[in-house]
Enzyme design. Sequence first.
Site, PDB file in Angstrom:
ATOM      1  N   GLY A 125       0.835  -1.188   0.000  1.00 41.72           N
ATOM      2  CA  GLY A 125       0.000   0.000   0.000  1.00 41.72           C
ATOM      3  C   GLY A 125       0.875   1.245   0.000  1.00 41.72           C
ATOM      4  O   GLY A 125       2.009   1.223  -0.482  1.00 41.72           O
ATOM      5  N   ARG A 126       0.366   2.329   0.564  1.00 39.89           N
ATOM      6  CA  ARG A 126       1.134   3.576   0.576  1.00 39.89           C
ATOM      7  C   ARG A 126       2.446   3.426   1.340  1.00 39.89           C
ATOM      8  O   ARG A 126       3.504   3.842   0.877  1.00 39.89           O
ATOM      9  CB  ARG A 126       0.295   4.708   1.180  1.00 39.89           C
ATOM     10  CG  ARG A 126      -0.852   5.176   0.298  1.00 39.89           C
ATOM     11  CD  ARG A 126      -1.537   6.382   0.917  1.00 39.89           C
ATOM     12  NE  ARG A 126      -2.619   6.869   0.075  1.00 39.89           N
ATOM     13  CZ  ARG A 126      -3.877   6.432   0.137  1.00 39.89           C
ATOM     14  NH1 ARG A 126      -4.198   5.505   1.029  1.00 39.89           N
ATOM     15  NH2 ARG A 126      -4.802   6.919  -0.666  1.00 39.89           N
ATOM     16  N   ILE A 127       2.359   2.831   2.543  1.00 38.96           N
ATOM     17  CA  ILE A 127       3.577   2.692   3.346  1.00 38.96           C
ATOM     18  C   ILE A 127       4.531   1.696   2.708  1.00 38.96           C
ATOM     19  O   ILE A 127       5.739   1.948   2.603  1.00 38.96           O
ATOM     20  CB  ILE A 127       3.215   2.277   4.788  1.00 38.96           C
ATOM     21  CG1 ILE A 127       2.447   3.410   5.482  1.00 38.96           C
ATOM     22  CG2 ILE A 127       4.479   1.935   5.576  1.00 38.96           C
ATOM     23  CD1 ILE A 127       1.922   3.051   6.858  1.00 38.96           C
ATOM     24  N   ARG A 144      -2.534  -8.151  -1.923  1.00 39.65           N
ATOM     25  CA  ARG A 144      -3.798  -8.717  -2.409  1.00 39.65           C
ATOM     26  C   ARG A 144      -4.007  -8.417  -3.878  1.00 39.65           C
ATOM     27  O   ARG A 144      -4.508  -9.239  -4.637  1.00 39.65           O
ATOM     28  CB  ARG A 144      -4.978  -8.156  -1.599  1.00 39.65           C
ATOM     29  CG  ARG A 144      -5.107  -8.722  -0.200  1.00 39.65           C
ATOM     30  CD  ARG A 144      -6.414  -8.342   0.437  1.00 39.65           C
ATOM     31  NE  ARG A 144      -6.609  -6.889   0.495  1.00 39.65           N
ATOM     32  CZ  ARG A 144      -7.717  -6.305   0.931  1.00 39.65           C
ATOM     33  NH1 ARG A 144      -8.737  -7.031   1.326  1.00 39.65           N
ATOM     34  NH2 ARG A 144      -7.806  -4.987   0.972  1.00 39.65           N
ATOM     35  N   THR A 171       6.583  -2.844  11.320  1.00 41.95           N
ATOM     36  CA  THR A 171       6.136  -1.530  11.798  1.00 41.95           C
ATOM     37  C   THR A 171       4.638  -1.367  11.561  1.00 41.95           C
ATOM     38  O   THR A 171       4.131  -0.254  11.567  1.00 41.95           O
ATOM     39  CB  THR A 171       6.897  -0.394  11.078  1.00 41.95           C
ATOM     40  OG1 THR A 171       6.746  -0.553   9.658  1.00 41.95           O
ATOM     41  CG2 THR A 171       8.373  -0.391  11.437  1.00 41.95           C
ATOM     42  N   ARG A 183       1.347  -3.925  12.617  1.00 44.52           N
ATOM     43  CA  ARG A 183       0.649  -4.300  13.844  1.00 44.52           C
ATOM     44  C   ARG A 183       1.233  -5.609  14.352  1.00 44.52           C
ATOM     45  O   ARG A 183       1.565  -6.508  13.585  1.00 44.52           O
ATOM     46  CB  ARG A 183      -0.858  -4.457  13.602  1.00 44.52           C
ATOM     47  CG  ARG A 183      -1.604  -3.136  13.409  1.00 44.52           C
ATOM     48  CD  ARG A 183      -1.701  -2.345  14.714  1.00 44.52           C
ATOM     49  NE  ARG A 183      -2.524  -1.168  14.583  1.00 44.52           N
ATOM     50  CZ  ARG A 183      -2.093   0.029  14.243  1.00 44.52           C
ATOM     51  NH1 ARG A 183      -0.793   0.203  13.985  1.00 44.52           N
ATOM     52  NH2 ARG A 183      -2.913   1.054  14.153  1.00 44.52           N
ATOM     53  N   GLU A 186       0.636  -5.589  23.009  1.00 46.45           N
ATOM     54  CA  GLU A 186       1.044  -4.226  23.346  1.00 46.45           C
ATOM     55  C   GLU A 186       0.053  -3.591  24.322  1.00 46.45           C
ATOM     56  O   GLU A 186      -1.154  -3.756  24.167  1.00 46.45           O
ATOM     57  CB  GLU A 186       1.080  -3.428  22.040  1.00 46.45           C
ATOM     58  CG  GLU A 186       1.893  -2.172  22.066  1.00 46.45           C
ATOM     59  CD  GLU A 186       2.038  -1.587  20.669  1.00 46.45           C
ATOM     60  OE1 GLU A 186       1.761  -0.384  20.527  1.00 46.45           O
ATOM     61  OE2 GLU A 186       2.405  -2.307  19.732  1.00 46.45           O
ATOM     62  N   HIS A 192       6.737   1.341  19.733  1.00 46.07           N
ATOM     63  CA  HIS A 192       5.676   1.823  18.840  1.00 46.07           C
ATOM     64  C   HIS A 192       5.847   3.321  18.551  1.00 46.07           C
ATOM     65  O   HIS A 192       4.975   4.137  18.830  1.00 46.07           O
ATOM     66  CB  HIS A 192       4.290   1.566  19.438  1.00 46.07           C
ATOM     67  CG  HIS A 192       3.206   1.577  18.401  1.00 46.07           C
ATOM     68  ND1 HIS A 192       2.055   0.826  18.522  1.00 46.07           N
ATOM     69  CD2 HIS A 192       3.086   2.239  17.218  1.00 46.07           C
ATOM     70  CE1 HIS A 192       1.273   1.019  17.468  1.00 46.07           C
ATOM     71  NE2 HIS A 192       1.887   1.882  16.671  1.00 46.07           N
ATOM     72  N   GLY A 234       6.999   4.377  15.337  1.00 44.72           N
ATOM     73  CA  GLY A 234       7.176   4.503  13.895  1.00 44.72           C
ATOM     74  C   GLY A 234       6.581   5.761  13.303  1.00 44.72           C
ATOM     75  O   GLY A 234       7.104   6.324  12.346  1.00 44.72           O
TER      76      GLY A 234
END
Length: 334
Positions: free
Chosen positions: A162-164, A184, A244, A246, A275, A296, A298
């Site tokens: 995706g974007r990241i 996907r 980075t 979940r 977490e 956490h 990032g």
Amino acid sequence: MTHRKKTTVYITRKLPDAVETRMRELFDAHLNIDDVPRTREQLLEAVQSCDVLVPTVTDVVDAELIEAAGPQLKLIASFSNGTDHIDVDAAARKGITVTNTPNVLTEDTADMTLALILAVPRRLAEGSRILMDPQTDWAGWSPTWMLGRRIWGKRIGIVGMGRIGTAVARRAKAFGLSIHYHNRKRANPQTENELEATYWDSLDQMLARVDIVSVNCPSTPATYHLLSARRLALMQPTSYIVNTARGGIIDESALIQCIREGKIAGAGLDVYEREPAVNPKLIKLAQEGKVVLLPHMGSATIEGRIEMGEKVIINIRTYFDGHRPPNRVLPGRD
């Protein structure tokens, strides 16, 4: 002259001062000055009186909490990109709109991902810790001292383009890594050509062939333990994994076992399965220099947090001006 009643906004965590100040100007904003996580009882009380709830990823906004809300609660304006902490379907059934803050944290998270990609093979945290340990008497440079592994010329496998994931790929390519990815849906030809990327329809096949795995997919029921014990066992013993996204996307216990048994060389983690609790076995591996652990952080930049707050404000104002918020989250979307 009558004054229009301000919208009551309940904010569960402390936000940047600039964001909180603007919220106080615009709304009847209830702040969390001490930044102590709200208890379940406090959240239940809040949803019975506020017009807008502004939760973060650490708040569980489930069906029970939503059902307990009073009729005045119209909007859950989450201070987050992901919304897996909110039962969006339950909110829709109650007539409550949910919004998020997308497309803000892409570059920040990609930066941190690359930092971990560099830190783990090159043993950066381990080296820094040695110099800070008063019991270590560093004798100076040596040809065989603190040898890590080169990343230039290696293959990176990105799980979730995706974007990241795409932003990570651009950075990785600049560092001489060959880009492989599983998603996907296949990326558009222009992106593939720009990155000289290789698409793998089979995640299993990709895992067995790459040197570094970067987890960048969203957290959904379908991605829970996507990196299972079986899949982690497919990775090369000289490979590394960075997460980075979940914590629940990786079977943490299986990862610990793979690293302990030498089936995976190491890991860089910014997120954890339970977490904020961190598995003591992971901490032990970090002390041994086999993993790099971050709390956490990032997406933790001043600029990013302010942009998130601005999006929350826009979503609230747009909704109460009678328009559809720009970042509305629809039910039934993974």
